[in-house]
Scaffold this motif. Sequence first.
Motif, PDB file in Angstrom:
ATOM      1  N   PHE A 157      36.453   7.211 -16.238  1.00  0.00           N
ATOM      2  CA  PHE A 157      35.953   5.900 -16.650  1.00  0.00           C
ATOM      3  C   PHE A 157      36.973   5.153 -17.508  1.00  0.00           C
ATOM      4  CE2 PHE A 157      31.845   7.828 -15.470  1.00  0.00           C
ATOM      5  CZ  PHE A 157      31.456   6.869 -14.551  1.00  0.00           C
ATOM      6  N   SER A 158      37.787   5.872 -18.296  1.00  0.00           N
ATOM      7  CA  SER A 158      38.811   5.128 -19.041  1.00  0.00           C
ATOM      8  C   SER A 158      39.807   4.530 -18.061  1.00  0.00           C
ATOM      9  CB  SER A 158      39.547   5.966 -20.076  1.00  0.00           C
ATOM     10  OG  SER A 158      39.089   7.249 -20.152  1.00  0.00           O
ATOM     11  N   LEU A 159      40.080   5.282 -16.990  1.00  0.00           N
ATOM     12  CA  LEU A 159      41.008   4.761 -15.975  1.00  0.00           C
ATOM     13  C   LEU A 159      40.445   3.475 -15.371  1.00  0.00           C
ATOM     14  CD1 LEU A 159      43.611   6.240 -15.248  1.00  0.00           C
ATOM     15  CD2 LEU A 159      42.538   6.876 -13.077  1.00  0.00           C
ATOM     16  N   ILE A 160      39.142   3.502 -15.043  1.00  0.00           N
ATOM     17  CA  ILE A 160      38.521   2.312 -14.445  1.00  0.00           C
ATOM     18  C   ILE A 160      38.537   1.147 -15.433  1.00  0.00           C
ATOM     19  CG2 ILE A 160      36.359   1.349 -13.559  1.00  0.00           C
ATOM     20  CD1 ILE A 160      35.652   4.126 -12.524  1.00  0.00           C
ATOM     21  N   VAL A 161      38.078   1.419 -16.659  1.00  0.00           N
ATOM     22  CA  VAL A 161      37.952   0.340 -17.647  1.00  0.00           C
ATOM     23  C   VAL A 161      39.320  -0.229 -18.021  1.00  0.00           C
ATOM     24  CG1 VAL A 161      37.315  -0.149 -20.041  1.00  0.00           C
ATOM     25  CG2 VAL A 161      35.752   1.133 -18.585  1.00  0.00           C
ATOM     26  N   PHE A 162      40.227   0.678 -18.420  1.00  0.00           N
ATOM     27  CA  PHE A 162      41.507   0.172 -18.918  1.00  0.00           C
ATOM     28  C   PHE A 162      42.439  -0.230 -17.782  1.00  0.00           C
ATOM     29  CE2 PHE A 162      39.799   2.562 -22.499  1.00  0.00           C
ATOM     30  CZ  PHE A 162      39.828   1.556 -23.444  1.00  0.00           C
ATOM     31  N   GLY A 163      42.252   0.431 -16.626  1.00  0.00           N
ATOM     32  CA  GLY A 163      43.044   0.036 -15.454  1.00  0.00           C
ATOM     33  C   GLY A 163      42.729  -1.399 -15.045  1.00  0.00           C
ATOM     34  N   LYS A 164      41.428  -1.681 -15.006  1.00  0.00           N
ATOM     35  CA  LYS A 164      40.982  -3.030 -14.652  1.00  0.00           C
ATOM     36  C   LYS A 164      41.535  -4.039 -15.645  1.00  0.00           C
ATOM     37  CE  LYS A 164      36.411  -3.398 -12.735  1.00  0.00           C
ATOM     38  NZ  LYS A 164      35.027  -3.401 -13.224  1.00  0.00           N
ATOM     39  N   ARG A 165      41.448  -3.656 -16.913  1.00  0.00           N
ATOM     40  CA  ARG A 165      41.901  -4.563 -17.954  1.00  0.00           C
ATOM     41  C   ARG A 165      43.402  -4.827 -17.820  1.00  0.00           C
ATOM     42  NH1 ARG A 165      39.164  -3.319 -23.539  1.00  0.00           N
ATOM     43  NH2 ARG A 165      37.321  -3.688 -22.281  1.00  0.00           N
ATOM     44  N   TRP A 166      44.135  -3.767 -17.479  1.00  0.00           N
ATOM     45  CA  TRP A 166      45.583  -3.907 -17.348  1.00  0.00           C
ATOM     46  C   TRP A 166      45.911  -4.842 -16.180  1.00  0.00           C
ATOM     47  CZ3 TRP A 166      49.255  -2.089 -13.647  1.00  0.00           C
ATOM     48  CH2 TRP A 166      50.587  -2.212 -14.072  1.00  0.00           C
ATOM     49  N   LEU A 167      45.159  -4.690 -15.079  1.00  0.00           N
ATOM     50  CA  LEU A 167      45.394  -5.549 -13.907  1.00  0.00           C
ATOM     51  C   LEU A 167      45.100  -7.013 -14.233  1.00  0.00           C
ATOM     52  CD1 LEU A 167      43.921  -3.455 -10.954  1.00  0.00           C
ATOM     53  CD2 LEU A 167      46.314  -4.007 -11.389  1.00  0.00           C
ATOM     54  N   ASN A 168      44.101  -7.219 -15.087  1.00  0.00           N
ATOM     55  CA  ASN A 168      43.708  -8.593 -15.411  1.00  0.00           C
ATOM     56  C   ASN A 168      44.398  -9.114 -16.661  1.00  0.00           C
ATOM     57  OD1 ASN A 168      41.968  -8.437 -13.270  1.00  0.00           O
ATOM     58  ND2 ASN A 168      40.198  -7.873 -14.521  1.00  0.00           N
ATOM     59  N   SER A 169      45.399  -8.362 -17.132  1.00  0.00           N
ATOM     60  CA  SER A 169      45.929  -8.699 -18.448  1.00  0.00           C
ATOM     61  C   SER A 169      46.694 -10.013 -18.462  1.00  0.00           C
ATOM     62  CB  SER A 169      46.839  -7.584 -18.954  1.00  0.00           C
ATOM     63  OG  SER A 169      47.900  -7.425 -18.035  1.00  0.00           O
ATOM     64  N   ARG A 170      47.079 -10.512 -17.290  1.00  0.00           N
ATOM     65  CA  ARG A 170      47.828 -11.763 -17.286  1.00  0.00           C
ATOM     66  C   ARG A 170      46.943 -12.950 -17.683  1.00  0.00           C
ATOM     67  NH1 ARG A 170      50.322 -10.235 -11.791  1.00  0.00           N
ATOM     68  NH2 ARG A 170      49.306  -8.338 -12.440  1.00  0.00           N
ATOM     69  N   VAL A 171      45.624 -12.780 -17.431  1.00  0.00           N
ATOM     70  CA  VAL A 171      44.697 -13.838 -17.832  1.00  0.00           C
ATOM     71  C   VAL A 171      44.562 -13.800 -19.351  1.00  0.00           C
ATOM     72  CG1 VAL A 171      42.413 -14.828 -17.485  1.00  0.00           C
ATOM     73  CG2 VAL A 171      43.450 -13.407 -15.702  1.00  0.00           C
ATOM     74  N   GLU A 172      44.955 -14.873 -20.015  1.00  0.00           N
ATOM     75  CA  GLU A 172      44.887 -14.908 -21.474  1.00  0.00           C
ATOM     76  C   GLU A 172      43.434 -14.985 -21.934  1.00  0.00           C
ATOM     77  OE1 GLU A 172      47.054 -15.008 -24.284  1.00  0.00           O
ATOM     78  OE2 GLU A 172      48.250 -13.923 -22.812  1.00  0.00           O
ATOM     79  N   PRO A 173      43.051 -14.126 -22.851  1.00  0.00           N
ATOM     80  CA  PRO A 173      41.679 -14.242 -23.343  1.00  0.00           C
ATOM     81  C   PRO A 173      41.511 -15.523 -24.172  1.00  0.00           C
ATOM     82  CG  PRO A 173      42.890 -12.584 -24.579  1.00  0.00           C
ATOM     83  CD  PRO A 173      43.812 -13.063 -23.502  1.00  0.00           C
ATOM     84  N   GLN A 174      40.373 -16.169 -23.997  1.00  0.00           N
ATOM     85  CA  GLN A 174      40.148 -17.420 -24.700  1.00  0.00           C
ATOM     86  C   GLN A 174      39.859 -17.160 -26.166  1.00  0.00           C
ATOM     87  OE1 GLN A 174      37.018 -19.221 -22.406  1.00  0.00           O
ATOM     88  NE2 GLN A 174      38.468 -20.545 -21.360  1.00  0.00           N
ATOM     89  N   LYS A 175      40.473 -17.943 -27.009  1.00  0.00           N
ATOM     90  CA  LYS A 175      40.218 -17.821 -28.440  1.00  0.00           C
ATOM     91  C   LYS A 175      39.082 -18.751 -28.815  1.00  0.00           C
ATOM     92  CE  LYS A 175      42.980 -15.203 -31.115  1.00  0.00           C
ATOM     93  NZ  LYS A 175      42.527 -14.444 -32.251  1.00  0.00           N
ATOM     94  N   THR A 176      37.937 -18.151 -29.156  1.00  0.00           N
ATOM     95  CA  THR A 176      36.827 -18.995 -29.577  1.00  0.00           C
ATOM     96  C   THR A 176      36.588 -18.847 -31.072  1.00  0.00           C
ATOM     97  OG1 THR A 176      35.404 -17.206 -28.904  1.00  0.00           O
ATOM     98  CG2 THR A 176      35.549 -19.081 -27.411  1.00  0.00           C
ATOM     99  N   ASP A 177      37.070 -17.760 -31.600  1.00  0.00           N
ATOM    100  CA  ASP A 177      36.833 -17.464 -33.003  1.00  0.00           C
ATOM    101  C   ASP A 177      37.845 -18.204 -33.866  1.00  0.00           C
ATOM    102  OD1 ASP A 177      35.577 -16.325 -35.079  1.00  0.00           O
ATOM    103  OD2 ASP A 177      35.690 -14.277 -34.281  1.00  0.00           O
TER     104      ASP A 177
END
Lengths: 447, 497
Positions: A347-367
């Motif tokens: 599950f860490s592979l799934i969770v962090f793998g997915k995150r790594w693949l999507n890492s180019r998308v900048e997370p929006q700063k709302t805070d």
Amino acid sequence: MAISMTTVQTNAIKHACIAGLILLSVFQYFKAGSYSGDDYPRKPIRVVVPFQPGGGSDTFVRIVQKAINDNQLMPQPLVVVNKPGGGTSIGSSYVKDARADGYTALCLHEALMVAKSTGQSPNGPDDYEAVAATGEYGVVILVSEKSPYQSLGALMAAAKEQPETLKFGLNLNTPSHFCAIMLENTLPGARFRFVATGGGAHRLAGVMGGHLDVIILSVGEYIRFQQNGLKAIAYLDEERIVSIPDIPTGIELGFPVFGGNLHYWWFPKGTDQKIVDYFAGVLARVMETDYVLQKTKDLEILPRIIVGDEMNTRIKQRMEIFDSIKPKNRVELPDFTLWTLVSVGLFSLIVFGKRWLNSRVEPQKTDTLRLRHDLAFGTILMTIVYVLLMGLRILPFVWATIVFIMASGLFLTHSDKRKFVYVLEIALVMSFGLHFVFTQLFTIDLP
Amino acid sequence: MEALHIASAYLFSVQGLLLVIIGTVLGITMGAIPGLTGAMLIALTLPLTFNMDPVNAFILLISMYVGAISGGLITATLLRMPGTPASIMTTMDGYPMARAGKPGRALGLGITASFVGGCISWLFLISLSGPIARYSTKLGPFDFFALVLLAFVLIASVGGKSISHAFLSASLGVLASLPGIDKATGNLRLTFGFEELSGGLKLLPVLIGMFAISQIISDLSRIDEKITIIPVKRTRDMFFKLKDWKDQAINLIRSSVIGTWVGILPGIGANIGSVSAYSAAKSMAKPAEQAKFGKGSEVAIVASESANNATIGGALIPLISLGIPGSVIDAILLGGLLIHGLQPGPLLFQQNPEMVYTIMGAMFVSNVFMFFFMIVAVRYLARLASIPRSLLMPVILVFCIVGSFALSTRMFDVWTMIFFGLLGFGFEKTKIPLAPFVIGFILAPIAEENLQMGLMASNGSFLPMIQRPISLIFVISSIALLSIPLYKRYRYGSTQN
């Protein structure tokens, strides 16, 4: 409101009340700290029970505690401390490492020897000074009323005829397991299928639901559960139970197994022999009190006490028996640890793998809030220092708490002068006040 | 009927009512303080009751039980710290709602739900004690294992959007439950040479760490943020209106029944009851309401609080009818009965019927008192939330430390708590949900114990799991529950990213 107090007045009253409370608990703290008299015991003696409150050992020790305190057999009270976990090793280690001053004792039955013999715990009888062995109770072999095996003889014959099919409910590597192996050894070729069940209630449910063929219970548990369609086929001790004389003993039936347990009292190694003798004397007297006699009768515990050489011989004999038996698990069980590690990895592979693949998308700063991680981790660091101060016994709870609350309070309020009085009050209330509540009202120890 | 007279004479005497009041108030207070649990309070009170009449002793103890399970909702709602483990699920929605400016409403929902949950489970207690308890003994180890499996799958659906995040969290929780003694074989595992770890990681330090310490860290980070907590001014906010009763009736009944049922099953306590009811309420809610879960849903608060109080009545059923404890607190109560020379089981009904009626009566009276006391006093307890954080946080930290320490008076538990606090903070930063971790941590030992027991009895075969009708039902439901969301995602594509 025509007549209302000004804020200044209410505040003054508040502060006065808090000051009163603080004075009271400071007084209590210093009063509790000063003991009078020179002879042992000068302060309460703590008895560690390595089980949850409410169990057999706990119940027994609390009966003894009440009898000692009510009859004033000692100038100081006995205090029960429960330290469950790790089989029994958490409680037994605590007492082993305690100061050998006679103020910390352990009450533990044969499980101490079994745990040492199976390697579950590093602590054995040799790590302590044995004081006395009190209150003997045996174990009962039970089947369902509907079982085809209504006697120990029939059961053992079946266990020999079809080895490893009869399901025997017990706890592996505990006295009950050793008892069952000793029972097997009385008839060569007889073998049960051991099923680890947990506590007595689980075993009862197992035999009632038809999941187990035979179970082993302490006599106290048997009395509690006997109305549930159980049949006792043997009592494993030297003599029959006084109040239930129709259960034959194993010896009478030709299967000589002694499953009797005694509650042994232990002091840390190196405790003064005078203290050991004194405490053994107190225990001898308490076993004769009406209250103990009545309560042990209700629980079917024999109110006997063994001390000195007789006790040491018994400990040695029991240890030899336990050492001669090497129990082995007979069923291959799945490796839970491996399953879990595989699952965590997957599950860490799934969770962090997915995150790594999507890492180019900048997370929006709302805070937009400025996060003060410096304050947060500064406080946590102070907390760690605070725990270290108490853990390494540099400062006791009260002083460490004053230091911690003053430091973190001033740190978080940016040393605001208006809040200084509040911080000081909180520090004093939390330190002396909590100390009073815990040690005096609830008799719980603080660091 | 004579026994009923005796029991009511005790219960409705000045002394009896006073004991109910003391017990309930102490229970609520202890329940509200994170780190001090009802189990601890009752265990510590037990020796004090030695000198009391057994009937009076049990009036006090049962009142404490009711109070402790109820009190947890105050801090769960106002501080996002479950005062007792039973209120974990209340933090998920009570806190966001209180934060959104409706603390009175959130507390009122919880209090009324607790009261109703208590009443409904009480009805089960008095009417179904015998038959249900007889049935529960028919469940074998594989049935229990399958039941826990089903619970795991349910948990994953509580976890939030991502099932993989929830399962990662749950697996880590299971991992944290492994160190210590392997219950089946008695061998040590994963202790890395630390003798303190041989007892495993205790629930309380792990819970306090995961929920309280991690919250303190993130609260302190936001210390500059202005928090305007609207004080709970009017008690009118707290009472259910006719519309509320209409909206929540089904939810109340369903959650209370689930709570009662879970309570009856040995080993599974109030927390699982509340989790199960929460999941059921979520899956049955309309999509609009479903979206509010975790953000301040009224349905969720009602489900969680009615279910955790309902487990009290449920767990007392096997205790008084078979002498088998349904939860940790019931195990202590069982010890209490023995100390007073009473034998729980069918014998109790025959020999000490007044005791049975006392236990039942005390639960009801205490439940009623709890309701009024909480409604009146919660406004004052609510003020806790308006104390400046800079002053409050050190105090809470000391409480957390004392709470972790007092459990078995050792520093190791305090370090455990700090470790899991940092871990919990890490979870929040990486958006991994906390609840599945805790649930995995609690359920894993039960699952493992039952699976090992079943395998030892079947000589290593897994077949009974699908051969026994009850466990087969659980297995099929788990597979169904797991495959529906996966299928939906496959069918509609993942648009969430």
